[in-house]
Write a protein that holds these residues in place. Structure first.
Motif, PDB file in Angstrom:
ATOM      1  N   GLY A 103      -0.410  -5.232  28.751  1.00  0.00           N
ATOM      2  CA  GLY A 103      -1.689  -5.915  28.878  1.00  0.00           C
ATOM      3  C   GLY A 103      -1.919  -6.765  27.644  1.00  0.00           C
ATOM      4  N   VAL A 104      -2.926  -7.635  27.758  1.00  0.00           N
ATOM      5  CA  VAL A 104      -3.304  -8.470  26.620  1.00  0.00           C
ATOM      6  C   VAL A 104      -3.838  -7.586  25.486  1.00  0.00           C
ATOM      7  N   SER A 105      -4.422  -6.465  25.850  1.00  0.00           N
ATOM      8  CA  SER A 105      -5.070  -5.603  24.844  1.00  0.00           C
ATOM      9  C   SER A 105      -4.113  -5.238  23.713  1.00  0.00           C
ATOM     10  N   ILE A 108      -3.468  -8.218  21.475  1.00  0.00           N
ATOM     11  CA  ILE A 108      -4.607  -8.581  20.624  1.00  0.00           C
ATOM     12  C   ILE A 108      -4.556  -7.734  19.348  1.00  0.00           C
ATOM     13  N   TYR A 129     -15.780 -10.381  23.948  1.00  0.00           N
ATOM     14  CA  TYR A 129     -15.118  -9.224  24.548  1.00  0.00           C
ATOM     15  C   TYR A 129     -14.810  -8.319  23.355  1.00  0.00           C
ATOM     16  N   ILE A 175     -12.694 -17.257  23.405  1.00  0.00           N
ATOM     17  CA  ILE A 175     -12.498 -16.576  24.694  1.00  0.00           C
ATOM     18  C   ILE A 175     -12.991 -17.520  25.783  1.00  0.00           C
ATOM     19  N   ASN A 179     -15.689 -13.841  28.716  1.00  0.00           N
ATOM     20  CA  ASN A 179     -16.258 -12.538  29.044  1.00  0.00           C
ATOM     21  C   ASN A 179     -17.134 -12.205  27.845  1.00  0.00           C
ATOM     22  N   ASP A 207      -7.977 -16.558  24.006  1.00  0.00           N
ATOM     23  CA  ASP A 207      -7.912 -15.534  25.050  1.00  0.00           C
ATOM     24  C   ASP A 207      -8.301 -16.200  26.371  1.00  0.00           C
ATOM     25  N   VAL A 209      -7.473 -15.061  29.621  1.00  0.00           N
ATOM     26  CA  VAL A 209      -7.032 -14.118  30.644  1.00  0.00           C
ATOM     27  C   VAL A 209      -7.722 -14.350  32.019  1.00  0.00           C
ATOM     28  N   TYR A 210      -8.800 -15.164  32.031  1.00  0.00           N
ATOM     29  CA  TYR A 210      -9.491 -15.472  33.302  1.00  0.00           C
ATOM     30  C   TYR A 210      -9.262 -16.934  33.716  1.00  0.00           C
ATOM     31  N   SER A 239      -3.741  -8.966  34.733  1.00  0.00           N
ATOM     32  CA  SER A 239      -4.852  -8.056  35.040  1.00  0.00           C
ATOM     33  C   SER A 239      -5.920  -8.686  35.925  1.00  0.00           C
ATOM     34  N   LYS A 240      -6.341  -9.883  35.600  1.00  0.00           N
ATOM     35  CA  LYS A 240      -7.512 -10.463  36.279  1.00  0.00           C
ATOM     36  C   LYS A 240      -7.079 -11.486  37.323  1.00  0.00           C
ATOM     37  N   ARG A 248      -0.493  -3.195  33.575  1.00  0.00           N
ATOM     38  CA  ARG A 248      -0.417  -3.431  32.131  1.00  0.00           C
ATOM     39  C   ARG A 248       0.630  -4.489  31.798  1.00  0.00           C
ATOM     40  N   TYR A 333     -18.181 -11.695  35.666  1.00  0.00           N
ATOM     41  CA  TYR A 333     -19.318 -11.164  34.909  1.00  0.00           C
ATOM     42  C   TYR A 333     -20.452 -12.164  34.823  1.00  0.00           C
TER      43      TYR A 333
END
Ligand code: PLP
Length: 405
Positions: A103-105, A108, A129, A175, A179, A207, A209-210, A239-240, A248, A333
């Protein structure tokens, strides 16, 4: 035995999306309460299935996926990411500039760990985020929050960015799509951010990711496509955009002035090898996802499930007295505002906890996203329309009672 204490490194680390209120929700669930969860962008939990072709290719490759891979990731995944960077007009990316992560997590945290020394500052948006703020703190740096302006569609305030730069500032986090606000930044603003980074020698962490979860025909521009000189690290994953949070599978791409960043890149390589490699079955989904049918488009177009749920949630939440909300142009969101004159909230975590206990609806408080005032919350519009309607009716009832206090 002496009490075992957590590390001092965690003193300023906070991740409220899965914080104390979630623990309370779990306790209530254990007691048998049914809670409507508008707290986490976990698509799989709301009937948004990952594309079948990704699942099939992962299953097919499972026998090949039992060994460790190259630390930066399998060739096919990195090659697919390289093509994706070309589609997004990012120049000069080679296979060596691409890191696949859990995952990006994970990436990061890795990217901040490889960079920061005590005293180094990183510009992070408010709201953000919160993993970004947490990762800066965990890595020994100091997050400095720049404001995104609600009265201007939640766009970053360039003057505030400039005002927060000090001789210790190393980097800026952007971001986009954002988010928790759902904002998408126009190219002019992105160019201004690049110009500020160039002027002050900052690294950009983008970031994105969306970047496919976009409504109303909005286009997304990769920040890294706007310069060939500013060192930019871009983040994205399955993920998104591909509704595959649990696989992941994320990636990070280094572009711009890589020559001056040789030492930093060595640090990234070392951290990537220390964790051996990312989850290999998940990596096998990347090529199929990026090269396959982009089914996210069916969900975000008018009439699509995400589009409809955004419409319903925004209409209903903004019809509550004293609640306003910039309509999200992207993501899953929205970040509504509670007029402090009508809702004089002192502690928004407590406010969210009371809502949970009284109405069995779970949200995350705005301060959990490093928003400085206790006057916002984040709403995830992933539940089916009926559940969303029910949840927002309960929020409205809670707020009506709050007004009568
Ligand atoms: N970045 C942003 C802006 C997010 O919202 C999230 C997850 O919600 C992540 C990164 C982490 O994504 P991943 O599942 O790839 O670790």
């Amino acid at each position: 035995m002496k009490p075992v204490l957590k590390s001092h490194k965690l003193a300023n680390v906070c991740y409220d999306i899965r914080g104390p209120v979630l623990q309370e929700a779990k306790r209530m669930e254990d007691e048998g309460h049914k809670i409507i969860k508008l707290n986490i962008g976990n698509l799989g939990a709301f009937g948004f299935d990952s594309p079948e072709e990704i699942q099939l290719d992962m299953i097919r490759n499972l026998p090949n996926a039992a060994g460790y891979s190259d630390s930066k990731g399998i060739f096919a995944a990195r090659k697919a990411v390289m093509h994706y960077t070309q589609q997004k007009q990012i120049k000069g990316v080679t296979l060596e500039d691409i890191y696949i992560g859990n995952g990006v997590s994970e990436l990061i945290v890795m990217s901040m760990n490889a960079l920061l020394n005590a005293g180094d500052e990183v510009l992070v948006p408010a709201p953000d985020y919160p993993l970004w703020t947490a990762a800066v703190s965990l890595s020994g740096g100091t997050p400095r929050h720049y404001l995104c302006d609600e009265s201007n569609g939640w766009l970053p305030d360039i003057d505030d960015i400039r005002a927060k730069i000090t001789p210790n500032t190393r980097a800026i986090v952007v971001i986009n799509p954002n988010n928790p606000t759902g904002a998408v930044y126009p190219d002019d603003l992105l160019r201004e951010i690049v110009a500020v980074a160039r002027e002050f020698g900052l690294i950009i962490y983008a970031d994105e990711v969306y970047d496919k979860v976009l409504y109303d025909g909005v286009q997304h521009t990769a920040l890294a496509s706007l310069s060939e000189d500013v060192l930019t690290i871009s983040f994205n994953g399955l993920s998104k955009n591909y509704r595959s949070c649990g696989y992941r599978a994320g990636w990070m791409v280094v572009s711009g002035d890589k020559r001056s960043a040789r030492d930093y890149i060595e640090g990234l390589d070392m951290l990537a090898s220390m964790r051996l490699c990312a989850n290999v079955p998940g990596q096998y989904g990347i090529q199929t996802a990026l090269g396959g049918y982009q089914s996210i488009n069916d969900l975000v177009m008018p009439g699509g499930r995400l589009y409809r749920q955004r419409e319903v949630a925004h209409d209903l939440i903004t019809s509550i007295p004293g609640v306003s909300c910039v309509k999200p142009k992207a993501t899953l969101y929205m970040f509504p505002r509670l007029d402090p004159k009508i809702y004089p909230i002192a502690d928004d975590q407590l406010f969210i906890k009371e809502l949970l206990q009284q109405e069995r609806v779970l949200l995350v408080q705005g301060t959990g996203f490093n928003w400085p005032q206790p006057d916002h919350f984040r709403l995830v519009f992933l539940p089916y329309e009926d559940d969303l309607r029910e949840a927002i009716a309960r929020i409205a009832r809670f707020l009506e009672n709050y007004r009568k206090r």
